[in-house]
Scaffold this motif. Structure first.
Motif, PDB file in Angstrom:
ATOM      1  N   LEU A 113      -3.623  -0.001  -3.125  1.00  0.00           N
ATOM      2  CA  LEU A 113      -3.237  -1.329  -2.566  1.00  0.00           C
ATOM      3  C   LEU A 113      -3.203  -2.289  -3.673  1.00  0.00           C
ATOM      4  CD1 LEU A 113      -3.160  -3.076  -0.037  1.00  0.00           C
ATOM      5  CD2 LEU A 113      -5.616  -3.393  -0.230  1.00  0.00           C
ATOM      6  N   VAL A 153     -10.056   1.014   1.224  1.00  0.00           N
ATOM      7  CA  VAL A 153      -8.762   1.498   1.310  1.00  0.00           C
ATOM      8  C   VAL A 153      -8.998   3.136   1.409  1.00  0.00           C
ATOM      9  CG1 VAL A 153      -6.500   2.290   0.118  1.00  0.00           C
ATOM     10  CG2 VAL A 153      -7.555   0.088  -0.569  1.00  0.00           C
ATOM     11  N   TYR A 180       0.951  -1.209  -0.111  1.00  0.00           N
ATOM     12  CA  TYR A 180      -0.005  -0.149   0.021  1.00  0.00           C
ATOM     13  C   TYR A 180       0.843   1.333   0.029  1.00  0.00           C
ATOM     14  CZ  TYR A 180      -3.363   3.540   1.596  1.00  0.00           C
ATOM     15  OH  TYR A 180      -3.997   4.700   1.613  1.00  0.00           O
TER      16      TYR A 180
END
Length: 425
Positions: free
Chosen positions: A369, A356, A291
């Protein structure tokens, strides 16, 4: 090694065509198995016809994955690069090539007598993975016999042990007599005679002491049908022979159905799912996760829609996660602890919803991500009953010198456990 036309003719003899490559995935699969003989790329079935490229098997052309930045106009036929993408080349070049044909069902049940799914029309040996084809009426010199076996997908007979030797004797004793059969040993090929031509070790030997052959002019091993023993013989003599190959034994199911990859942009969401057909009892296992921001080609700020980045099993050739794409500037960063976070959240689940959200520890804009996961079969993920109590004490059987060695002490993660006796009993 053939020209494009010669290769297409060869494939036609086998009721196929030069391979059509209908996706980059198929191209990568073929590239992984293609024979890059002498560094040459293999021909595939794409050829220019009246200014347009067409597949020789008449498949709709669709989207062709060409090698980037290739020089234009180099030729009217296509070869497969090692990346799985295509390059145009002169059709008169001699290259290796890949044929492709449709897989068909040969027979409907019940199977005809003498045919098996494992060996086809070859003779099946039930106690092993191998199949045998005896060529008793056809006699050939050793090299010709081996060429015939190789053409059929096998090799000249190798004999690993006495059980296989007994099986082979049972084959030829029921057939018309012949003095000897070629075996897969040729000192001119295997040099010191330390191995069979199919690559198996030469660990079992039954030589004929009365008639070992003439060492000065005999390099090929044969099996005497009169007594089952072996002798070296002149390779130029014509003998019967037996071909041997590994059968089409069904492979056990893989522990998972391959790796899945997802890409999710900031403020978007996605579902990790292990409910595909044949995997209903499987669970998610996170393999890797990143990420942050590592490439300027992924999740750009001016993305038009969420759908471009939030689909399961995301795949697009325009996006790459290789190290070559990383940015050497202040916008590159990654968030620590992502792998353990998502493993704790999703591992052992059939479905896992992830969202996310912005993380201030990585200030780069348009973070994403990227995650790789697999669907593992449930059998190795669930408790076996020792720790959770689903296996009753009465089902435990064991021995110990301890007087209080009761079944509850065998519970995993319990406060006590059994111990071995001092005398090792």
């Amino acid at each position: 090694m053939r020209t494009w036309e010669g290769a297409e003719t060869f494939c036609g003899i086998w009721k196929g065509h030069l391979a059509s490559v209908l996706s980059w995935d198929e191209g990568k699969f073929l590239a992984a198995h293609a024979p890059y003989a002498g560094g040459y790329q293999s021909w595939v079935g794409l050829k220019k016809n009246k200014g347009n490229f067409e597949w020789s098997d008449a498949t709709p052309t669709g989207n062709i994955e060409w090698v980037p930045n290739r020089p234009a106009g180099r030729g009217d036929c296509a070869s497969l690069s090692q990346t799985g993408k295509l390059e145009d080349r002169p059709c008169t070049n001699a290259r290796p090539f890949i044929c492709k044909k449709a897989k068909v069902q040969d027979f409907v049940l019940p199977l005809p007598a003498g045919w098996s799914a494992k060996c086809g029309w070859w003779l099946e040996r039930s106690s092993s993975d191998f199949c045998y084809l005896i060529q008793r009426k056809r006699t050939k010199m050793w090299e010709e016999a081996r060429d015939d076996c190789l053409h059929r997908g096998g090799d000249l007979l190798s004999i690993a042990d006495s059980q296989e030797h007994t099986f082979i004797q049972g084959i030829y004793t029921s057939l018309p007599s012949a003095p000897s059969l070629w075996l897969g040993v040729n000192n001119n090929v295997t040099k010191d005679g330390s191995g069979w031509t199919d690559g198996s070790p030469f660990g079992y030997v039954v030589m004929d002491g009365d008639n070992p052959g003439d060492p000065s002019g005999a390099s090929c091993l044969s099996l005497l049908t009169s007594n089952g023993r072996w002798k070296f013989d002149d390779c130029r003599k014509k003998r019967g022979y037996i071909c041997k190959k590994r059968g089409n034994t069904p492979k056990p199911p893989r522990p998972h159905d391959g790796f899945k990859e997802i890409l999710v942009c900031d403020k978007h969401s996605a579902d990790l799912v292990c409910e595909a057909e044949g995997q209903k009892q499987s669970r998610i296992t996170i393999q890797s996760a990143f990420y942050g921001r590592g490439s300027d080609n992924v999740c750009q700020e001016d993305a038009d829609s969420n759908d471009d980045y939030s689909n399961d099993d995301y795949s697009n050739d325009d996006y790459s996660f290789d190290d070559d794409d990383s940015l050497e500037n202040e916008t590159t960063c990654s968030v620590e602890g992502i792998v353990p976070l998502y493993r704790k959240m999703c591992n052992s689940q059939q479905k896992c919803h992830i969202e996310v959200s912005e993380d201030e520890s990585c200030p780069a804009p348009s973070k994403y991500l990227q995650m790789v996961y697999s669907c593992e079969q449930k059998v190795c993920l669930d408790s076996l009953g020792i720790a959770d109590g689903s296996v009753a004490d009465s089902s435990f059987k064991a021995s110990s010198s301890m007087e209080d060695a009761t079944p509850d002490k065998a519970r995993l993660n319990g406060e006590s456990c059994w111990k071995p006796s001092k005398n090792g009993a």
